[in-house]
Design a protein around this motif. Structure first.
Motif, short mmCIF file in Angstrom:
data_model
loop_
_atom_site.label_atom_id
_atom_site.label_comp_id
_atom_site.label_asym_id
_atom_site.label_seq_id
_atom_site.Cartn_x
_atom_site.Cartn_y
_atom_site.Cartn_z
N ALA A 75 -7.31 -1.37 -2.00
CA ALA A 75 -6.64 -1.06 -3.26
C ALA A 75 -5.46 -0.11 -3.02
CB ALA A 75 -7.63 -0.44 -4.23
N LEU B 189 3.27 8.62 2.45
CA LEU B 189 2.20 9.09 1.57
C LEU B 189 2.26 10.58 1.30
CD1 LEU B 189 -1.09 7.59 1.28
CD2 LEU B 189 -1.26 9.95 1.94
N ARG C 265 0.33 0.82 -2.21
CA ARG C 265 1.31 1.50 -1.39
C ARG C 265 2.40 0.56 -0.86
NH1 ARG C 265 2.88 5.67 -0.06
NH2 ARG C 265 3.14 5.13 2.12
N GLU C 266 2.10 -0.74 -0.87
CA GLU C 266 3.05 -1.69 -0.28
C GLU C 266 4.40 -1.67 -0.98
OE1 GLU C 266 1.16 -5.48 -0.04
OE2 GLU C 266 0.48 -5.13 2.01
N ARG C 267 4.41 -1.26 -2.25
CA ARG C 267 5.67 -1.29 -2.98
C ARG C 267 6.31 0.09 -3.12
NH1 ARG C 267 2.02 -4.23 -5.50
NH2 ARG C 267 2.33 -6.46 -5.63
N VAL C 268 5.64 1.08 -2.55
CA VAL C 268 6.15 2.45 -2.73
C VAL C 268 7.07 2.82 -1.58
CG1 VAL C 268 5.43 4.85 -2.83
CG2 VAL C 268 4.12 3.12 -4.01
N THR D 111 -3.88 0.35 -0.20
CA THR D 111 -2.87 -0.35 0.59
C THR D 111 -2.01 -1.24 -0.29
OG1 THR D 111 -4.48 -0.37 2.36
CG2 THR D 111 -2.56 -1.74 2.65
N ALA D 112 -2.67 -1.98 -1.19
CA ALA D 112 -1.93 -2.88 -2.07
C ALA D 112 -0.93 -2.11 -2.91
CB ALA D 112 -2.90 -3.64 -2.97
#
Lengths: 497, 415
Positions: free
Chosen positions: A330, A342, A335-338, A332-333
């Protein structure tokens, strides 16, 4: 040049120490008028009258803004005009009258809201207590509110505050000792302690520290706190600041010292330990189990607010194997667009939260609701939808921000918030390894601290006989001892069964 | 001011230094859920299959994503970890094995001597957890992973988690984590049971009992083609045989280190042999394994007592077992006998064919030896177990008949 110096000297408005009064009352009156810039100073009042008892001229001086004019009329002017008698003290019906022999005293008397009189043919002046400083009425404790327990809070008047404390402890040993600080404008400082309980070393230490303050003005305890503390650069506080008289009384009963000043709706308590910052008066007012439940929750809050963001950074950046797969995927999904790393995400949100908090305090009341909308909407939802931050960061930052409010003490709250940022950076450095390292360093530093000679983690480390009120508290009936790290005098406060 | 500058400087250094060491952003990694191991085309090489989870599927944020839930890739190499690197020639992100749930080994590879060579690297790398389950697939592991197509749990880690948990609870597959594999293989005694599974349909013979199948044989319509049933028996790191679900269940009941919760099973009806009686078998107490060992003759006597409870679920023959005490006694005897016989069969096979036991019983003989060399000299696998005298007793502690004691009277219903 010499003339210039001379004229400056004669015009100076602060007389040298112990400059005695003239023999002549009229001359004294002129000097006082000059010192207080009579005529320019709107509320400085001078009045002349003929006393009835000796038919001589009397000069009165006072600040109209800080005296009770009724008292002056009724207890000073009226008796002087009407009463017959031998001396001034016979005539004047005011509750308190003091002799004045030098200008320093005269000035202090007027500044402290007394009326002073000079009488023709009398070497001394007289000061009479008629002060009435304006202050707020006693209000509810706003920053340390409790559900169960007294609601009164200190207010910005020294005498009201003293009254509030004395109301709690009706003990003839309760001493309210006056000292004054400030080179230029003197302010009264009251040290409150129970004489047969207080730790004399600490008392002496505090008195010395107050005496050694060489500064023009100290207006209130908030400033005083910074002037008497041992380590001004430390991130941990060493003096407790509370607005609750009942809290102050609880400490006094255990041999602590309370400092009161005018202009502060709070008092200082010292010496203190970490636990005193961690506690809340309500912990003791609620029953044993309930109080300890709150303590447990507060401790959880303390842990979460300092650690949760840092642990999240450490786990996500260095130890992804420790995150359960559902959560991992969840995050990772999301974060893929950020676009940010982190740790930057976390810092953005934490700083945003600090901004909301700071703005929330400073914002004028009518605008208050706006901040909620901006905070919740812009920072929460919109930032996530715009892919600036991932949603889990909002949760993490919200938990860490929210649980910081569980630490009710203002000073410790700051320490915790600063250490949170230190921990986040530490976690971003080498994960759990560096996080634990920095935590240990900070913990060791805290353990090495002393507040007026008392170790910061007493009575746990080092161990002392005490009432056992640290992380959890005991049943009230089982609290037998006073904290022996503070007082050695009367250490047993309850009979053993 | 000077101090303040220092602090700011350190702060900035912190930010600059942050990001060193082995920091890795989550989205820059691919998470392998299942690893497949096959024989390569050349001797000494292997084919590795990685099933990589797609994080976008199943998370609420990207509900509209039409990507596949997983990506399955195969690559040839020498060992698992270096293969992940080679795979990066066509996988976009760093492949990490931390989240691996299962390792699938093809039966072909498992039966060969090379298997131990490739699996031992799994114990060496910290990336692969010791809790990873080992599955032996009838077909090639890459085929298994590609054919496996769960309809409900699309995300692979959830599928394996639920599938294996439930199958283990019912006892039709063993607990087969990597740690146990190494423990038993290194211990050089006992047999390791791996999970047996397949996506290929085999010839189905309808035996009428519910658990005498191995994976692939179960008559099934609809649903996922993958079946988990039975176990693959490993001796000294090599696969030697496949046992069916029923035998696996027996292994689970006799092995104290296995956890099994419930077991719905059928037993022959002793009075009307045409029918079978269904019952819920539960074992509240651990089996008592009593070993006596004679040092001189190197001979062991093992007596096993399994006490169990039974709740009857269905009696299709409609014979009154509930209230007729005579019938009940017959039923009790018959069930105990039935279980004992099946167990004895399995023990006989393991003593004569396998030359070792799948029950981890060597644990109870170790105490009779002074030290490890003495124990090794005793040789559980070759000498002690095959010649041991083994006695198995099943004791039915409690027999329940459910909430309705009487069955419908067939004659009354159909008059």
């Amino acid at each position: 040049m010499a003339r210039l110096l001379h004229s400056q000297k004669s015009n100076k408005k602060t007389p040298a120490k112990k400059e005695t009064l003239y023999k002549d009352a009229k001359q004294n009156a002129e000097e006082i008028k000059r010192l207080f810039s009579h005529g320019t100073n709107e509320d400085f009042i001078s009045r002349e009258l003929i006393a009835a008892f000796n038919k001589k001229k009397v000069y009165l001086f006072f600040y109209s803004s800080i005296v009770n004019s009724n008292s002056i009329e009724e207890f000073v002017i009226k008796p002087l005009l009407e009463e017959e008698g031998e001396s001034v003290s016979d005539v004047i019906t005011n509750k308190d009258i003091t002799q004045i022999s030098d200008y320093q005293q005269a000035i202090e008397n007027i500044n402290n809201g007394k009326v002073i009189i000079f009488i023709d043919g009398d070497d001394n002046g007289y000061g009479m207590e008629v002060s009435q400083f304006q202050h707020r009425a006693i209000g509810k404790a706003e920053n340390e509110s409790v559900i169960k327990g007294p609601k009164e809070a200190f207010t910005e008047s020294l005498y009201v505050n003293m009254s509030l404390v004395r109301k709690q402890i009706r003990d003839k040993q309760l001493i309210t000792e006056l000292t004054s600080i400030g080179e230029r404008a003197k302010q009264s400082v009251i040290l409150v302690y129970v004489d047969d309980l207080v730790n004399d070393e600490v008392l002496e230490n505090v008195k010395n520290r107050i005496k050694n303050i060489e500064i023009d003005t100290v207006r209130n305890v908030e400033l005083l706190e910074q002037l008497i503390e041992e380590r001004p650069n430390s991130i941990f506080p060493s003096i407790l600041y509370t607005e609750r008289p009942d809290n102050a009384a609880a400490y006094l009963e255990n041999g602590y010292i309370v400092i009161l000043m005018d202009n502060s709706a709070a008092c200082l308590i010292l010496p203190v330990t970490f636990w005193d910052f961690f506690h809340n008066p309500e912990d003791r007012y609620t029953r044993y189990i309930f109080g300890n439940l709150t303590r447990l929750i507060r401790f959880l809050g303390l842990f979460l607010t300092t650690m949760i963001s840092a642990i999240y950074v450490a786990l996500a950046n260095f130890h992804s194997e420790m995150i359960p797969p559902d959560l991992l995927l969840a995050i990772t999904a999301a974060r893929e667009r950020v676009p940010f790393p982190l740790i930057m995400e976390i810092l953005i949100m934490e700083i945003a939260f600090e901004l909301i908090r700071e703005a929330g305090i400073r914002i004028p009341n009518p605008l208050g609701p706006t901040i909620g909308i901006v905070g919740a909407l812009i920072l929460g939802q919109a930032a996530v939808e715009a892919n600036v931050i991932s949603p889990i960061i909002v949760i993490v930052a919200a938990i860490s921000g929210l649980s910081s409010f569980a630490i009710s003490d203002v000073s410790l709250n700051y320490s915790v918030r600063i250490s949170r940022f230190i921990f986040i950076l530490a976690a971003g450095f080498m994960g759990m390894f560096s996080l634990i390292g920095v935590f240990l360093l900070l913990f060791m530093y805290a353990a090495s601290l002393k507040s007026f000679g008392i170790p910061f983690f007493a009575p746990v480390a080092p161990n002392y006989k005490s009432q056992g009120d640290t992380l959890f508290r005991k049943v009230l009936r089982a609290e037998i001892w006073r904290p022996t790290y503070v007082t050695q005098k009367d250490i047993q406060k309850k009979k053993k069964n | 001011m000077k101090n303040f500058c220092k602090i700011i400087f350190i702060f900035i250094l912190f930010i600059l230094l942050t990001g060193c060491y082995d920091k890795a952003e989550l989205e820059q990694q691919s998470y392998v859920i299942a690893i497949g191991l096959d024989k390569g085309e050349k001797e000494g090489t292997f084919s590795f299959t990685f099933q990589i989870a797609n994080p976008e599927v199943g998370s609420t944020l990207s509900a509209g994503s039409d990507e596949e839930a997983e990506e399955t890739i195969s690559i040839t190499g020498n060992d698992i970890v270096t293969a992940t690197n080679t795979a990066n020639s066509f996988v976009t992100k760093r492949i990490v094995l931390d989240q691996t749930k299962v390792i699938v080994v093809s039966e072909e590879l498992a039966r060969s001597e090379d298997f131990l060579r490739v699996i031992q690297s799994a114990s060496r790398t910290p990336q692969i957890r010791r809790g990873v389950e080992m599955i032996v697939s009838k077909e090639k592991a890459s085929d298994f992973l590609n054919n496996n197509d769960p309809k409900m749990e699309q995300r692979p880690h959830k599928y394996y988690q639920y599938m294996l948990n439930r199958a283990k609870q019912t006892g039709i597959i063993p607990e087969a984590d990597l740690h146990r594999f190494f423990q038993i293989t290194e211990g050089d005694a006992d047999l390791f049971l791996a999970i047996y599974a397949t996506t290929e349909k085999a010839e189905t013979e309808d035996t009428g009992t519910e658990d005498e199948y191995i994976a692939g044989q179960i008559p099934q319509e609809g649903g996922n083609v993958t079946q988990f049933m039975g176990s693959a028996v490993f001796k000294e790191g090599m696969l030697i045989d496949i046992i069916d679900g029923q035998e696996t269940r027996i292994c689970n009941t006799l092995d104290k280190t296995m956890g099994m919760e419930e077991l719905l099973s059928t037993y022959p009806d002793p009075i009307a042999p045409k029918y079978r009686i269904s019952a819920d078998y539960s074992q509240k107490e651990e089996p008592v394994i009593d070993v006596s060992y004679n040092k001189k003759t190197n001979h062991a006597k093992i007596s096993v007592t399994v006490s169990f409870n039974l709740e009857i679920l269905a009696i299709p023959s409609m014979i009154d077992y509930a209230q007729n005490e005579k019938n009940q006694k017959i039923l009790r005897k018959s069930i105990e006998k039935n279980l004992e016989n099946k167990t004895k069969e399995l023990i006989q096979i393991s003593q004569e064919e396998y030359g070792s036991d799948p029950f981890y019983w060597s644990l109870y003989i170790r105490k009779f030896f002074k030290d490890i060399p003495a124990y090794e000299k005793g040789d559980w696998n070759k000498k002690i177990f095959p010649n041991a005298e083994i006695d198995v007793n099943f004791v039915l502690k409690r027999l329940d008949f459910g909430k309705m004691l009487n069955d419908s009277n067939l004659n009354d219903v159909r008059d």
